[in-house]
Motif scaffolding. Structure first.
Motif, PDB file in Angstrom:
ATOM      1  N   LYS A 104       6.877  -7.007  -4.382  1.00 24.39           N
ATOM      2  CA  LYS A 104       5.718  -7.336  -3.573  1.00 24.39           C
ATOM      3  C   LYS A 104       5.290  -6.118  -2.766  1.00 24.39           C
ATOM      4  N   THR A 105       3.998  -5.954  -2.602  1.00 21.36           N
ATOM      5  CA  THR A 105       3.495  -4.858  -1.770  1.00 21.36           C
ATOM      6  C   THR A 105       3.688  -5.226  -0.319  1.00 21.36           C
ATOM      7  N   GLY A 116     -15.182 -16.137   7.060  1.00 21.07           N
ATOM      8  CA  GLY A 116     -15.987 -16.246   5.856  1.00 21.07           C
ATOM      9  C   GLY A 116     -16.220 -14.931   5.144  1.00 21.07           C
ATOM     10  N   LEU A 117     -15.442 -13.887   5.437  1.00 18.92           N
ATOM     11  CA  LEU A 117     -15.614 -12.587   4.802  1.00 18.92           C
ATOM     12  C   LEU A 117     -14.647 -12.431   3.635  1.00 18.92           C
ATOM     13  N   GLU A 118     -14.966 -11.491   2.740  1.00 12.60           N
ATOM     14  CA  GLU A 118     -14.079 -11.209   1.616  1.00 12.60           C
ATOM     15  C   GLU A 118     -12.867 -10.410   2.106  1.00 12.60           C
ATOM     16  N   THR A 119     -11.725 -10.773   1.596  1.00  9.23           N
ATOM     17  CA  THR A 119     -10.481 -10.124   2.011  1.00  9.23           C
ATOM     18  C   THR A 119      -9.655  -9.768   0.779  1.00  9.23           C
ATOM     19  N   THR A 120      -8.594  -8.961   1.042  1.00  6.29           N
ATOM     20  CA  THR A 120      -7.697  -8.564  -0.040  1.00  6.29           C
ATOM     21  C   THR A 120      -6.553  -9.539  -0.204  1.00  6.29           C
ATOM     22  N   ALA A 173      -4.336   2.301   2.077  1.00 11.98           N
ATOM     23  CA  ALA A 173      -3.817   2.557   0.740  1.00 11.98           C
ATOM     24  C   ALA A 173      -3.096   1.348   0.161  1.00 11.98           C
ATOM     25  N   TRP A 174      -2.605   0.453   1.020  1.00 12.30           N
ATOM     26  CA  TRP A 174      -1.861  -0.717   0.509  1.00 12.30           C
ATOM     27  C   TRP A 174      -2.745  -1.660  -0.302  1.00 12.30           C
ATOM     28  N   ARG A 175      -4.055  -1.584  -0.078  1.00  9.48           N
ATOM     29  CA  ARG A 175      -4.951  -2.479  -0.803  1.00  9.48           C
ATOM     30  C   ARG A 175      -4.978  -2.161  -2.299  1.00  9.48           C
ATOM     31  N   ASP A 176      -4.910  -0.867  -2.621  1.00  8.00           N
ATOM     32  CA  ASP A 176      -4.998  -0.449  -4.019  1.00  8.00           C
ATOM     33  C   ASP A 176      -3.675   0.030  -4.586  1.00  8.00           C
ATOM     34  N   PHE A 208      -4.017 -17.608  -0.815  1.00 10.28           N
ATOM     35  CA  PHE A 208      -3.409 -16.297  -0.605  1.00 10.28           C
ATOM     36  C   PHE A 208      -2.944 -15.728  -1.954  1.00 10.28           C
ATOM     37  N   ILE A 209      -3.043 -14.422  -2.058  1.00 12.72           N
ATOM     38  CA  ILE A 209      -2.676 -13.720  -3.294  1.00 12.72           C
ATOM     39  C   ILE A 209      -1.199 -13.359  -3.213  1.00 12.72           C
ATOM     40  N   PRO A 210      -0.384 -13.804  -4.160  1.00 12.03           N
ATOM     41  CA  PRO A 210       1.072 -13.615  -4.049  1.00 12.03           C
ATOM     42  C   PRO A 210       1.555 -12.220  -4.447  1.00 12.03           C
ATOM     43  N   VAL A 211       0.718 -11.208  -4.341  1.00 11.83           N
ATOM     44  CA  VAL A 211       1.137  -9.847  -4.673  1.00 11.83           C
ATOM     45  C   VAL A 211       1.686  -9.145  -3.446  1.00 11.83           C
ATOM     46  N   TYR A 212       1.321  -9.646  -2.284  1.00  9.67           N
ATOM     47  CA  TYR A 212       1.707  -8.990  -1.036  1.00  9.67           C
ATOM     48  C   TYR A 212       2.710  -9.859  -0.299  1.00  9.67           C
ATOM     49  N   GLN A 213       3.462  -9.181   0.593  1.00 15.07           N
ATOM     50  CA  GLN A 213       4.471  -9.888   1.379  1.00 15.07           C
ATOM     51  C   GLN A 213       4.635  -9.170   2.703  1.00 15.07           C
TER      52      GLN A 213
END
Length: 904
Positions: free
Chosen positions: A224-225, A242-246, A208-211, A254-259
Motif C-alpha cells: 500500500k502507498t 464534493g471535489l475530486e480526490t485521489t 508525489a504520493w498521488r502518482d 475509498f481506493i484501497p491502494v493507499y494506507q
C-alpha cells in the motif's frame, strides 16, 4: 404600433423645432417627415449616448472617493476638465470605448502608470550621434570597417569587395543600435525569486504520493502507498465538499491502494469507510442541485439545498483554514473531525433521504417534498434535534412561500395561473350557466386513486380555500368584488418559521403550530369574501324571501292559501274535467291562490313529462297515485339564490309537496259530514239503514283520524322544527358552502322524516293505500246513495201511475215536481260538478262495482286495520333498526298510530 406612433409624434416635433419649412407647404412637410422617419427606422448603428458616458465617468470618480482613492479621483477629474476644450463629435465614442476596456479601475489603476503617458522632455543640449563620433575619430573614411566578411572559401575576393561595400554615411547618423519602437514582452516581466526552483521541487515532492507506483514486497505482493494523517484529512474534506480526490472515487468509495502510515489496514479501512459513508449520503444532494428543474416549487427547493450545502462548505473551509494558516498548535485528528461535523451532517442526511425518496417514487407530485419536509420537521422536533428541526422548518416555510402564491391569487382574485398543474383547483373547459357557477365551473383536482391533489398538511383547509376563491368569482359576476377587497385586511399574517414556531412554543407540536398559523392566514382572506357574499345573498338577492316562498308553496306553511289551491284542483278532479291537466289553468290557479305571499310572476305550473299517457277521468279521480304526482309547481329564484337552493333540493321540496297534496286530497273528500239520510223505513230497509250508517261513519272517522294524525305529524314534528333549524343554521353559516350544506341537510332530513326516503317506500305505499281507501269509502257512499235515489224515484213513479184517483197530495207532488223541473236550468252548473253517480256505478267507481254496500264497507274496514297495523309496525321496526336521525321521529309516529289500534 405604439412604438411607431410614438416615433411619428417625436419626428413631427423634431421637424417643427428644427425645420424651417412653412406650414403652407404641406407636401414639403410630408416629404421631410417621410425622409426623417425612413432614416430613423433604417439606421442600425446609433451613436453613443454622451450623457450616459458622462454619468459613468462621474460615477467612476465618485467610486474612487468612496473606496479611498482620492488622488486617483482628482487625477481623473483634472484630465476630464483638460479634455473639454478639445472635444468633438467622436469624443463620447472614444471615452465609451475606454470605459468598456477598463477592468475594475478602482482596484487595478495606479497613479504611477500616468507617468508613462507624459510627453518626452526636449533637450536643449546638442545630441551626440554616431556620425559625429565617426567624424571625430576619423574612422568614417575607413570603408573596410563596415564591410561584411564572408568566411566561406572563395577566390573571387574582388567581387565580394564590390558586393559588400562600405555602409553609407546615413547609417552613421542613428542615435542607437536598438530600435526606438521596442516593446517589452511577458518574458521581460518574469521574476525569478531566490529559491523558486526549490519551492517547486518541494511541492512536487509533497504530491508525489498521488502518482507513486505501489512498491513490491519480498513476497512479490504490492504494498500500500503510505499517506499521512494530514493528507487523509485534506482528501476527506475535499471529498465531503464534493471535489475530486485521489483517495476517494466519484462514488465516494475509498481506493484501497493507499494506507495511513502507522495504522493497521482494518483501522484505516474503518476510518476511511466512515468518511466515505458521509460522502455517499451527501452525494444525492449535490447531484440534485446540479439538475435543471422547470417547476418553481422544485427550483426553490434546489435553492434551499444550495444554501444548506453552502453553509456546510463554509464550515469545511473554516476547518481547512485552521489547519493551513496555523496560528497556534493545532492537533490533526481524524477521529475528532466526524463529531465536529456531525451536527451539520445530520440535517443534510435528512434532506438527502428526502431527495432519494423523491427520486425513487414514480410520478411524484411537485409538492411531494413539502409533505416529506413537514413530516421530517415534526419527527426532528419530537426527537429533540433542535438544529435539524430549525433547518428543516426554515426550508419548509421558504419552499411553502412559492406554493402560497397560487393560493393567494385564487383567494384574493379568484384566478388560476394558466398551465399550473400543481395547484389543487382546476377550471372547466366550458362556461356553465350562472346558477351552476358554484358547482360546475371549478373543481378540486384529484389523483387517479381519488385523493386530493394537494399536500396532506393543507387538506383540512382545502374547503375554505376553495370556497373563498369561488366566493370571489361569484362576487365578480355580481359586480361586488371591490367591496370585498376594501374590507380585506391590509396585512396578512406572516408565514415564516420564526413567526409560526417561536421559541417560547418549542414544546408545542409542529403540526399544531402550523395548523394554527395557516388557519389565521386563511381566515384573513376567507372570512372577508365569504361574509360579503353571504350578506349579499340575504340583503341584495332575497334569500330569506325565496325560502319563505318555497315553504309557502311546497311545504304549505300557510294552510288557507294551500287549501285554496288544493281545493280548486280537487273540484276539477271531482267534476271529471280534464282542465286540471292544462298548465295554463294550473298556473292561473296557483298564482291566484298564492298571490298574497309570493311574487306571482315567478310562479308557474306544469304537468310532469313522466306522466305518460293520460288516464281516464274516473281513474284520475279515484286514486291519489295517478293524478296528483304529475302536478309540479315551479318558482323561479334569482340565480345567486339558486347557488344555495339547488335543483336537487327543489326536487325534495316537490316530493314533500306531492305527499302533502295527497294527504289533503283524502282529507278533502271526507271533511264534509252527512248528518242524515231520507232513505229509511220502519222495518230497517231503505237506502242506508242504521247499521250501514254506523259502519260508514265509523270507517270515515277512522280515516279522518289517520289523515289528521299524518298531517299533524308532518306540520308540528317535521316541517316546523326543521324550518326553524334551517333559519338558525343559515344565520350561523360561515360561507356559501356551509349554507348549501345546511339547506341540503334540511331537505334530506325533511324528506326522510316525511317518509319519502327509499328505505320507507313500502310504508309510504301503504299510507297512499289508506288515502285511496278514503276515496273508495266516499265513492261507495255516493254510489249507494245514487242507487237508492234511483230506486225511490222509480217506486214513486210506479205508485203514481197505479193510483186510480189523483189526490191533491199527488197534485202537490206534481207541483213540486214541476217546480223542480223549473229549477233545472239553475242547477245545470251544479249537475256538471256533481256527476251522475248512477253512470259512475256502471264504470266501477270506487272499486265496489257488483258488490253489496255492506260487504264493501266490511272489506274496507278490514283493509284499514291491516294497513294501519302494517304502517305502525313497519315504522316501529325501521326506527329501531336504523341509526338515522329521523328514526326517533318514525318511532314517535308509530306510537301516535298505535293509539288507533289500541282504541279499535
Amino acid at each position: 404600433m405604439a412604438y411607431l406612433e410614438q416615433l411619428g409624434a417625436l419626428t413631427d416635433e423634431l421637424i417643427a423645432a428644427v425645420g424651417t419649412l412653412p406650414e403652407s407647404a404641406p407636401e414639403r412637410l410630408d416629404a421631410a417627415r417621410e425622409s426623417a422617419l425612413r432614416t430613423l427606422r433604417h439606421h442600425n448603428f446609433l451613436r453613443t449616448n454622451q450623457f450616459e458616458v458622462r454619468d459613468r465617468l462621474n460615477g467612476l470618480e465618485e467610486r474612487f472617493h468612496v473606496v479611498g482613492r482620492d488622488a486617483l479621483a482628482k487625477a481623473l477629474s483634472k484630465r476630464l476638465r483638460a479634455l473639454e476644450p478639445f472635444e468633438d463629435k467622436h469624443t463620447p465614442d472614444i471615452l465609451h470605448f475606454i470605459l468598456e476596456l477598463s477592468d475594475r479601475p478602482a482596484h487595478n489603476s495606479k497613479l504611477s502608470d500616468l507617468e508613462r503617458l507624459a510627453a518626452p522632455e526636449t533637450d536643449s543640449l546638442y545630441k551626440l550621434t554616431w556620425k559625429d563620433i565617426a567624424r571625430e575619430d576619423g574612422w568614417h573614411e575607413d570603408s573596410a570597417l563596415w564591410r561584411d566578411i564572408d568566411y566561406s572559401p572563395s577566390s573571387d575576393e574582388d567581387d565580394q569587395d564590390d558586393a559588400h561595400s562600405a555602409v553609407s554615411s546615413e547609417s552613421l547618423t542613428s542615435a542607437s543600435s536598438v530600435p526606438d519602437s521596442y516593446r517589452r514582452t511577458a518574458h521581460d516581466l518574469v521574476i525569478n525569486p531566490p529559491g523558486g526552483k526549490l519551492l517547486l521541487d518541494q511541492v512536487r515532492e509533497s504530491q508525489a504520493w498521488r502518482d507513486a507506483a505501489p512498491a513490491t514486497g519480498a513476497d512479490g505482493r504490492s504494498k500500500k502507498t503510505p499517506i499521512t494523517t494530514s493528507q487523509l484529512l485534506r482528501e476527506a474534506l475535499f471529498m465531503l465538499g464534493g471535489l475530486e480526490t485521489t483517495l476517494f472515487d466519484s462514488s465516494c468509495n475509498f481506493i484501497p491502494v493507499y494506507q495511513l502510515s502507522g495504522v493497521s489496514w482494518d483501522t484505516y479501512k474503518a476510518l476511511a469507510s466512515s468518511f466515505a459513508e458521509c460522502g455517499r449520503k451527501l452525494a444525492p444532494l449535490r447531484a440534485f442541485i446540479k439538475t435543471k428543474e422547470d417547476v418553481p416549487l422544485l427550483q426553490v427547493f434546489q435553492d434551499s439545498l444550495q444554501r444548506a450545502l453552502r453553509s456546510f462548505d463554509g464550515q469545511l473551509a473554516a476547518i481547512q483554514s485552521r489547519l493551513v494558516a496555523v496560528e497556534q498548535d493545532v492537533p490533526v485528528s481524524l477521529i475528532g473531525l466526524l463529531p465536529e461535523l456531525r451536527p451539520s451532517l445530520i440535517p443534510l442526511y435528512v434532506l438527502s433521504s428526502i431527495v432519494c425518496q423523491l427520486q425513487e417514487e414514480r410520478n411524484a407530485h411537485a409538492f411531494r417534498y413539502l409533505e416529506l419536509l413537514f413530516d421530517a420537521a415534526g419527527t426532528a422536533q419530537m426527537e429533540g434535534s433542535d438544529g435539524t428541526y430549525k433547518l428543516l422548518g426554515g426550508i419548509f416555510f421558504d419552499c411553502l412561500q412559492v406554493y402560497l402564491k397560487p393560493i393567494r391569487l385564487w383567494m384574493e382574485e379568484g384566478r388560476l395561473l394558466p398551465g399550473d398543474r400543481t395547484f389543487f383547483v382546476s377550471e372547466a373547459s366550458t362556461r356553465p350557466p350562472l346558477p351552476q357557477i358554484w358547482r360546475s365551473q371549478f373543481n378540486l383536482r384529484r389523483t387517479p386513486e381519488g385523493n386530493l391533489h394537494a399536500p396532506r398538511f393543507l387538506r383540512p383547509a382545502i374547503h375554505r380555500i376553495f370556497t373563498a376563491g369561488k366566493s370571489i368569482v361569484v362576487l365578480k359576476h355580481l359586480k361586488h368584488h371591490e367591496s370585498a377587497r376594501s374590507r380585506r385586511d391590509k396585512a396578512e399574517p406572516k408565514m415564516d418559521f420564526a413567526t409560526v414556531c417561536p421559541d417560547h412554543l418549542e414544546f408545542a407540536p409542529f403540526s399544531e403550530l402550523f395548523g394554527a398559523g395557516f388557519h389565521a392566514w386563511i381566515q384573513s382572506k376567507h372570512h372577508t369574501a365569504s361574509a360579503t357574499l353571504r350578506e349579499l345573498l340575504f340583503s341584495g338577492f332575497g334569500l330569506s324571501r325565496g325560502l319563505d316562498a318555497l315553504q309557502s308553496i311546497y311545504l304549505m306553511s300557510d294552510g288557507s292559501r294551500s287549501d285554496a289551491f288544493a281545493e280548486a284542483v280537487f273540484r276539477h278532479l271531482d267534476s271529471f274535467s280534464a282542465s286540471w291537466r292544462d298548465r295554463f289553468t294550473l298556473t292561473e290557479i296557483a298564482q291566484e291562490a298564492f298571490s298574497s305571499s309570493v311574487d306571482t310572476y315567478r310562479l308557474s305550473a306544469e304537468i310532469s313529462p313522466r306522466a305518460g299517457l293520460p288516464h281516464s277521468a274516473v281513474a284520475s279521480r279515484s286514486s291519489v297515485r295517478l293524478s296528483l304526482p304529475v302536478i309540479r309547481l315551479i318558482y323561479r329564484l334569482d340565480w345567486p339564490v339558486q347557488i344555495v337552493i339547488s335543483e336537487e333540493s327543489v326536487q325534495g321540496y316537490q316530493a314533500i309537496f306531492t305527499f302533502l297534496l295527497q294527504a289533503r286530497r283524502a282529507f278533502f273528500v271526507l271533511k264534509h259530514p252527512i248528518l242524515g239520510s231520507s232513505h229509511t223505513s220502519s222495518d230497517g230497509g231503505g237506502a242506508v239503514n242504521d247499521h250501514l250508517a254506523r259502519s260508514y261513519y265509523s270507517l270515515r272517522s277512522k280515516l279522518l283520524w289517520f289523515c289528521n294524525t299524518v298531517m299533524t305529524y308532518l306540520t308540528t314534528l317535521v316541517l316546523a322544527p326543521n324550518t326553524d333549524r334551517l333559519r338558525q343554521g343559515l344565520r350561523d353559516a360561515a360561507d356559501v358552502d356551509d349554507m348549501i350544506t345546511v339547506h341540503s341537510e334540511f331537505v334530506t332530513r325533511v324528506v326522510n322524516e316525511s317518509l319519502q326516503g327509499p328505505k320507507l317506500q313500502p310504508i309510504r305505499d301503504c299510507m297512499l293505500d289508506m288515502f285511496d281507501l278514503a276515496l273508495k269509502v266516499e265513492d261507495a257512499r255516493r254510489t249507494e246513495t245514487a242507487r237508492h235515489d234511483e230506486e225511490d224515484q222509480e217506486i214513486s213513479r210506479l205508485s203514481v201511475m197505479s193510483s186510480p184517483v189523483k189526490t191533491p197530495a199527488n197534485k202537490g207532488k206534481k207541483a213540486v215536481r214541476r217546480t223542480e223541473d223549473d229549477d233545472d236550468d239553475d242547477e245545470e252548473d251544479e249537475n256538471e260538478r256533481q256527476p251522475d253517480w248512477g253512470s259512475v256505478v256502471g264504470q266501477g267507481a270506487g272499486g265496489v262495482s257488483g258488490k253489496p254496500y255492506a260487504l264493501a264497507l266490511g272489506e274496507m274496514h278490514a283493509d284499514f286495520e291491516r294497513h294501519l297495523r302494517f304502517v305502525a309496525g313497519g315504522l316501529r321496526g325501521v326506527g329501531r333498526a336504523s341509526r338515522d336521525e329521523a328514526a326517533g321521529k318514525w318511532d314517535l309516529l308509530a306510537e301516535m298510530l298505535e293509539v288507533g289500534i289500541r282504541g279499535d
